[in-house]
Design a protein around this motif. Structure first.
Motif, PDB file in Angstrom:
ATOM      1  N   ASP A   1      24.761  48.222  45.767  1.00 21.69           N
ATOM      2  CA  ASP A   1      25.688  47.548  44.839  1.00 21.69           C
ATOM      3  C   ASP A   1      27.107  47.612  45.398  1.00 21.69           C
ATOM      4  N   PHE A   2      27.358  46.847  46.436  1.00 18.16           N
ATOM      5  CA  PHE A   2      28.653  46.867  47.108  1.00 18.16           C
ATOM      6  C   PHE A   2      29.744  46.252  46.230  1.00 18.16           C
ATOM      7  N   ARG A   3      29.396  45.308  45.407  1.00 15.86           N
ATOM      8  CA  ARG A   3      30.376  44.671  44.520  1.00 15.86           C
ATOM      9  C   ARG A   3      30.969  45.689  43.540  1.00 15.86           C
ATOM     10  N   GLU A   4      30.105  46.512  42.944  1.00 12.15           N
ATOM     11  CA  GLU A   4      30.589  47.525  42.008  1.00 12.15           C
ATOM     12  C   GLU A   4      31.403  48.605  42.724  1.00 12.15           C
ATOM     13  N   ILE A   5      31.031  48.924  43.960  1.00  9.43           N
ATOM     14  CA  ILE A   5      31.831  49.857  44.753  1.00  9.43           C
ATOM     15  C   ILE A   5      33.250  49.313  44.909  1.00  9.43           C
ATOM     16  N   THR A   6      33.351  48.037  45.220  1.00  5.50           N
ATOM     17  CA  THR A   6      34.660  47.397  45.378  1.00  5.50           C
ATOM     18  C   THR A   6      35.468  47.477  44.086  1.00  5.50           C
ATOM     19  N   ARG A   7      34.814  47.211  42.962  1.00  2.00           N
ATOM     20  CA  ARG A   7      35.530  47.258  41.676  1.00  2.00           C
ATOM     21  C   ARG A   7      36.056  48.655  41.378  1.00  2.00           C
ATOM     22  N   ARG A   8      35.261  49.675  41.674  1.00  5.24           N
ATOM     23  CA  ARG A   8      35.698  51.039  41.373  1.00  5.24           C
ATOM     24  C   ARG A   8      36.816  51.510  42.300  1.00  5.24           C
ATOM     25  N   ILE A   9      36.878  50.962  43.483  1.00  9.94           N
ATOM     26  CA  ILE A   9      37.959  51.321  44.414  1.00  9.94           C
ATOM     27  C   ILE A   9      39.202  50.499  44.143  1.00  9.94           C
ATOM     28  N   ASN A  10      39.030  49.209  43.981  1.00 12.34           N
ATOM     29  CA  ASN A  10      40.147  48.270  43.881  1.00 12.34           C
ATOM     30  C   ASN A  10      40.612  48.018  42.447  1.00 12.34           C
ATOM     31  N   GLY A  11      39.734  48.271  41.493  1.00 10.38           N
ATOM     32  CA  GLY A  11      40.055  47.927  40.113  1.00 10.38           C
ATOM     33  C   GLY A  11      39.749  46.467  39.816  1.00 10.38           C
ATOM     34  N   GLY A  12      39.316  45.760  40.838  1.00  9.57           N
ATOM     35  CA  GLY A  12      38.967  44.346  40.721  1.00  9.57           C
ATOM     36  C   GLY A  12      38.168  43.955  41.950  1.00  9.57           C
ATOM     37  N   PHE A  13      38.364  42.733  42.421  1.00  7.75           N
ATOM     38  CA  PHE A  13      37.572  42.267  43.563  1.00  7.75           C
ATOM     39  C   PHE A  13      38.464  41.636  44.629  1.00  7.75           C
ATOM     40  N   ASN A  14      39.666  42.184  44.782  1.00  7.37           N
ATOM     41  CA  ASN A  14      40.594  41.685  45.787  1.00  7.37           C
ATOM     42  C   ASN A  14      39.993  41.796  47.187  1.00  7.37           C
ATOM     43  N   GLY A  15      39.959  40.695  47.925  1.00  8.68           N
ATOM     44  CA  GLY A  15      39.449  40.706  49.296  1.00  8.68           C
ATOM     45  C   GLY A  15      37.959  40.942  49.407  1.00  8.68           C
ATOM     46  N   LEU A  16      37.211  40.594  48.370  1.00  8.98           N
ATOM     47  CA  LEU A  16      35.779  40.897  48.367  1.00  8.98           C
ATOM     48  C   LEU A  16      35.055  40.251  49.547  1.00  8.98           C
ATOM     49  N   ASP A  17      35.415  39.013  49.886  1.00 13.23           N
ATOM     50  CA  ASP A  17      34.718  38.346  50.984  1.00 13.23           C
ATOM     51  C   ASP A  17      34.917  39.074  52.310  1.00 13.23           C
ATOM     52  N   LYS A  18      36.126  39.552  52.565  1.00 16.66           N
ATOM     53  CA  LYS A  18      36.385  40.295  53.812  1.00 16.66           C
ATOM     54  C   LYS A  18      35.713  41.656  53.793  1.00 16.66           C
ATOM     55  N   ARG A  19      35.717  42.304  52.657  1.00 16.20           N
ATOM     56  CA  ARG A  19      35.029  43.592  52.528  1.00 16.20           C
ATOM     57  C   ARG A  19      33.530  43.414  52.813  1.00 16.20           C
ATOM     58  N   GLU A  20      32.964  42.353  52.257  1.00 17.64           N
ATOM     59  CA  GLU A  20      31.533  42.107  52.463  1.00 17.64           C
ATOM     60  C   GLU A  20      31.222  41.774  53.921  1.00 17.64           C
ATOM     61  N   ALA A  21      32.154  41.125  54.604  1.00 15.50           N
ATOM     62  CA  ALA A  21      31.950  40.830  56.026  1.00 15.50           C
ATOM     63  C   ALA A  21      31.908  42.123  56.836  1.00 15.50           C
ATOM     64  N   TYR A  22      32.821  43.030  56.533  1.00 14.96           N
ATOM     65  CA  TYR A  22      32.793  44.348  57.193  1.00 14.96           C
ATOM     66  C   TYR A  22      31.495  45.075  56.880  1.00 14.96           C
ATOM     67  N   HIS A  23      31.058  44.963  55.633  1.00 14.22           N
ATOM     68  CA  HIS A  23      29.846  45.662  55.209  1.00 14.22           C
ATOM     69  C   HIS A  23      28.618  45.146  55.959  1.00 14.22           C
TER      70      HIS A  23
END
Length: 344
Positions: free
Chosen positions: A313-335
């Motif tokens: 659940d990488f999307r929820e990881i992003t939300r808990r770190i960022n408080g939202g989904f800022n830069g989600l596409d780039k984060r997912e590319a790294y992932h």
């Protein structure tokens, strides 16, 4: 008056005290000589009086006893003889309530390694024990708070006859790290890797799924480990009570630092308490590599992110770190890249 005289004597001498129960006398100033023995100083000669030579050590011990342990530490610590820690002899085992120069050296080495034992006072208290346990855990040692041969060795002290350390690490290499983060220089990768590796072990980020998620988030948040302090001023966080920023200047003082961009007084306080480092009083430490990666690992585990990585659940990881989904596409590319590299 006697108490004052003894303090003057201690401060005016060049006595080297190896421990509260043993002494080695080098030379005394006239003030020290007269204050401790009541004799005139023998024209600058070193410990020439036979009576002093026979009885001086006990006199100094009594003086130290009267002054108390804290004064002893203030006076003696700057010139303590720690040659046993630099030779091939085995330093003694240390544990809770141990005291002496070897404890002070232990505290200095823990601090250098990024584990805060409190005051470097030669007293093995609860805070030092907590730092020892955290260090042992980060190095894959038995976590018992006792400083024996393996812990001394891991701290960089040569121990004759100590069993060889079995490397315990995340398995990450500088080459792999740079494949995941292509803009990361070789020099920076080599600088960061030991601390990153230790932090991942400490936080049990040891599977490809967990490592990929963790490294992807760090890569985005820190510009591939190049920026350990937020580029903006931090003014946007001023007055943010949800971040614990209740004092004037908190926005700038507690802006994003470290590879995961720790932000807000409340988070600095919580991280510092968990790691035994006063980050609330010293917020810049969160941007140092020896502390920053441990802060990131603490944040990761305190938010339960290993469990989310395990189920993808990488999307929820992003939300808990960022408080939202800022830069989600780039984060997912790294992932995706990290998963591909680490899974082969």
């Amino acid at each position: 008056m006697a108490r004052k005289g003894l303090r003057s004597a201690a401060l005016g001498s060049s006595v080297m005290l190896d421990a509260p129960t043993s002494t080695r006398v080098t030379s005394f100033s006239p003030l020290s000589w007269s204050a401790t023995r009541g004799y005139p100083h023998p024209s600058g000669e070193q410990a020439a009086c036979p009576r002093f030579a026979n009885r001086g050590a006990s006199r100094i011990r009594r003086a130290v006893s009267i002054l108390g342990w804290r004064l002893y530490m203030e006076v003696a610590m700057p010139s303590l003889d720690i040659s046993s820690l630099q030779s091939s002899t085995t330093p003694r085992e240390l544990r809770l309530e141990s005291r002496g120069p070897e404890v002070a050296e232990l505290q200095r080495r823990l601090l250098e390694a990024g584990f805060d034992p409190g005051a470097t006072d030669g007293v093995f208290g609860v805070r030092t024990e907590t730092a020892v346990k955290a260090f042992q855990k980060s190095r894959g040692l038995i976590v018992d708070g006792v400083v024996g041969p393996q812990t001394w060795s891991a701290l960089g002290v040569h121990v004759e006859g100590a069993p060889p350390e079995i490397p315990v690490g995340s398995g990450l290499t500088s080459k792999v790290l740079r494949e995941i983060m292509p803009r990361l220089s070789a020099a920076r990768a080599d600088e960061c890797l030991p601390y990153l590796d230790a932090a991942m072990v400490e936080a049990d980020i040891t599977t490809p799924q967990r490592q990929a998620a963790f490294l992807a988030q760090l890569a985005f948040e820190s510009g591939e480990l190049r920026y350990f302090e937020e580029l903006s001023s931090g003014e946007q966080y001023e007055g943010r009570e949800d971040l614990g920023n209740t004092e004037p200047g908190d926005g700038r003082r507690f802006k994003g630092r470290g590879p995961i961009q720790l932000t807000g007084r409340a988070n600095y306080r919580a991280a510092g308490q968990a790691l035994g480092i006063d980050l609330e009083a010293n917020p810049l430490r969160a941007g140092d590599v020896d502390v920053g990666f441990r802060v990131a690992a603490w944040f990761w585990t305190s938010r339960g992110l290993n469990a989310l990585a395990d189920v993808g659940d990488f999307r929820e990881i992003t939300r808990r770190i960022n408080g939202g989904f800022n830069g989600l596409d780039k984060r997912e590319a790294y992932h995706r890249r990290a998963l591909d590299i680490l899974s082969h």
